[in-house]
Design a protein around this motif. Structure first.
Motif, PDB file in Angstrom:
ATOM      1  N   VAL A  78       0.827  -1.215   0.000  1.00 10.72           N
ATOM      2  CA  VAL A  78       0.000   0.000   0.000  1.00 10.72           C
ATOM      3  C   VAL A  78       0.856   1.258   0.000  1.00 10.72           C
ATOM      4  O   VAL A  78       0.510   2.252  -0.627  1.00 10.72           O
ATOM      5  N   TYR A  79       1.989   1.235   0.692  1.00 14.47           N
ATOM      6  CA  TYR A  79       2.793   2.447   0.828  1.00 14.47           C
ATOM      7  C   TYR A  79       3.961   2.550  -0.141  1.00 14.47           C
ATOM      8  O   TYR A  79       4.755   3.460  -0.047  1.00 14.47           O
ATOM      9  N   THR A  80       4.077   1.636  -1.075  1.00 14.83           N
ATOM     10  CA  THR A  80       5.106   1.750  -2.090  1.00 14.83           C
ATOM     11  C   THR A  80       4.596   2.682  -3.176  1.00 14.83           C
ATOM     12  O   THR A  80       3.547   2.429  -3.757  1.00 14.83           O
ATOM     13  N   PRO A  81       5.309   3.783  -3.451  1.00 16.80           N
ATOM     14  CA  PRO A  81       4.815   4.735  -4.445  1.00 16.80           C
ATOM     15  C   PRO A  81       4.732   4.106  -5.838  1.00 16.80           C
ATOM     16  O   PRO A  81       5.661   3.451  -6.283  1.00 16.80           O
ATOM     17  N   SER A  82       3.605   4.278  -6.471  1.00 17.99           N
ATOM     18  CA  SER A  82       3.434   3.840  -7.851  1.00 17.99           C
ATOM     19  C   SER A  82       2.241   4.592  -8.423  1.00 17.99           C
ATOM     20  O   SER A  82       1.398   5.083  -7.691  1.00 17.99           O
ATOM     21  N   GLU A  83       2.218   4.700  -9.737  1.00 18.21           N
ATOM     22  CA  GLU A  83       1.123   5.428 -10.367  1.00 18.21           C
ATOM     23  C   GLU A  83      -0.161   4.622 -10.344  1.00 18.21           C
ATOM     24  O   GLU A  83      -1.242   5.177 -10.242  1.00 18.21           O
ATOM     25  N   MET A  84      -0.045   3.305 -10.441  1.00 19.53           N
ATOM     26  CA  MET A  84      -1.217   2.442 -10.422  1.00 19.53           C
ATOM     27  C   MET A  84      -0.950   1.256  -9.516  1.00 19.53           C
ATOM     28  O   MET A  84       0.162   0.762  -9.437  1.00 19.53           O
ATOM     29  N   THR A  85      -1.977   0.819  -8.846  1.00 20.25           N
ATOM     30  CA  THR A  85      -1.886  -0.342  -7.984  1.00 20.25           C
ATOM     31  C   THR A  85      -3.025  -1.274  -8.348  1.00 20.25           C
ATOM     32  O   THR A  85      -4.168  -0.837  -8.456  1.00 20.25           O
ATOM     33  N   SER A  86      -2.714  -2.553  -8.529  1.00 17.73           N
ATOM     34  CA  SER A  86      -3.764  -3.510  -8.856  1.00 17.73           C
ATOM     35  C   SER A  86      -4.078  -4.354  -7.622  1.00 17.73           C
ATOM     36  O   SER A  86      -3.205  -4.628  -6.804  1.00 17.73           O
ATOM     37  N   PHE A  87      -5.338  -4.733  -7.516  1.00 17.60           N
ATOM     38  CA  PHE A  87      -5.812  -5.529  -6.396  1.00 17.60           C
ATOM     39  C   PHE A  87      -6.527  -6.754  -6.898  1.00 17.60           C
ATOM     40  O   PHE A  87      -7.201  -6.697  -7.923  1.00 17.60           O
ATOM     41  N   GLU A  88      -6.389  -7.829  -6.173  1.00 15.53           N
ATOM     42  CA  GLU A  88      -7.235  -8.993  -6.383  1.00 15.53           C
ATOM     43  C   GLU A  88      -7.987  -9.175  -5.080  1.00 15.53           C
ATOM     44  O   GLU A  88      -7.409  -9.142  -4.002  1.00 15.53           O
ATOM     45  N   TYR A  89      -9.302  -9.309  -5.188  1.00 18.09           N
ATOM     46  CA  TYR A  89     -10.100  -9.469  -3.988  1.00 18.09           C
ATOM     47  C   TYR A  89     -11.234 -10.452  -4.243  1.00 18.09           C
ATOM     48  O   TYR A  89     -11.596 -10.725  -5.380  1.00 18.09           O
ATOM     49  N   VAL A  90     -11.756 -10.997  -3.144  1.00 17.07           N
ATOM     50  CA  VAL A  90     -12.825 -11.987  -3.214  1.00 17.07           C
ATOM     51  C   VAL A  90     -14.074 -11.382  -2.573  1.00 17.07           C
ATOM     52  O   VAL A  90     -14.006 -10.804  -1.485  1.00 17.07           O
ATOM     53  N   ARG A  91     -15.189 -11.517  -3.282  1.00 13.87           N
ATOM     54  CA  ARG A  91     -16.491 -11.082  -2.771  1.00 13.87           C
ATOM     55  C   ARG A  91     -17.497 -12.184  -3.067  1.00 13.87           C
ATOM     56  O   ARG A  91     -17.664 -12.572  -4.213  1.00 13.87           O
ATOM     57  N   ASN A  92     -18.133 -12.682  -2.034  1.00 11.42           N
ATOM     58  CA  ASN A  92     -19.136 -13.751  -2.179  1.00 11.42           C
ATOM     59  C   ASN A  92     -18.591 -14.950  -2.963  1.00 11.42           C
ATOM     60  O   ASN A  92     -19.280 -15.504  -3.811  1.00 11.42           O
ATOM     61  N   GLY A  93     -17.335 -15.311  -2.696  1.00 10.86           N
ATOM     62  CA  GLY A  93     -16.742 -16.472  -3.334  1.00 10.86           C
ATOM     63  C   GLY A  93     -16.230 -16.251  -4.743  1.00 10.86           C
ATOM     64  O   GLY A  93     -15.664 -17.155  -5.348  1.00 10.86           O
ATOM     65  N   GLU A  94     -16.406 -15.057  -5.286  1.00 12.75           N
ATOM     66  CA  GLU A  94     -15.957 -14.756  -6.646  1.00 12.75           C
ATOM     67  C   GLU A  94     -14.755 -13.818  -6.594  1.00 12.75           C
ATOM     68  O   GLU A  94     -14.718 -12.892  -5.782  1.00 12.75           O
ATOM     69  N   THR A  95     -13.768 -14.066  -7.458  1.00 11.95           N
ATOM     70  CA  THR A  95     -12.551 -13.255  -7.483  1.00 11.95           C
ATOM     71  C   THR A  95     -12.704 -12.108  -8.474  1.00 11.95           C
ATOM     72  O   THR A  95     -13.167 -12.295  -9.593  1.00 11.95           O
ATOM     73  N   PHE A  96     -12.301 -10.919  -8.037  1.00 16.62           N
ATOM     74  CA  PHE A  96     -12.364  -9.711  -8.857  1.00 16.62           C
ATOM     75  C   PHE A  96     -10.999  -9.044  -8.890  1.00 16.62           C
ATOM     76  O   PHE A  96     -10.160  -9.285  -8.027  1.00 16.62           O
ATOM     77  N   ASN A  97     -10.805  -8.184  -9.870  1.00 18.35           N
ATOM     78  CA  ASN A  97      -9.595  -7.369  -9.968  1.00 18.35           C
ATOM     79  C   ASN A  97     -10.000  -5.920 -10.058  1.00 18.35           C
ATOM     80  O   ASN A  97     -11.030  -5.584 -10.661  1.00 18.35           O
TER      81      ASN A  97
END
Length: 103
Positions: A78-97
């Protein structure tokens, strides 16, 4: 020359899955097969996380492709400087980006 590190305001509160008991995960309907990640108990509106689509109850499993295993890996991501950060997360058993942009 002095350099200033920009720390983005991510805007989430929660806990690490490995710090939760199985019954807590069950009560929250979290998949028991996901061992590493950050459970989001609260997302602040108007925060970077909210803008990226992260919501209460999501489990962030990766940031910039790095698995979230503990506080240090999360903070580094979270604290590493970058212009864009991508996330992978799970909601209701489904994976999103999602992608968080500094724009």
């Amino acid at each position: 020359a002095d350099s200033e590190v920009q720390r983005r305001f991510f805007g989430v509160k929660g806990t690490y899955l490995k710090d939760m008991y199985s019954y807590e995960k069950s009560n929250l309907n979290l998949p028991l097969d996901i061992l590493n990640g950050f459970y989001v108990s609260r997302v602040r509106e108007n925060s970077a996380a909210y803008a990226a689509g992260i919501r209460n109850g999501d489990v962030i499993t990766k940031i910039d492709g790095e698995e979230i295993t503990d506080l240090n890996s999360y903070l580094h991501s979270v604290y590493t400087p970058s212009e864009m950060t991508s996330f992978e997360y799970v909601r209701n058993g489904e994976t999103f980006n999602a992608v968080l942009s500094d724009d």
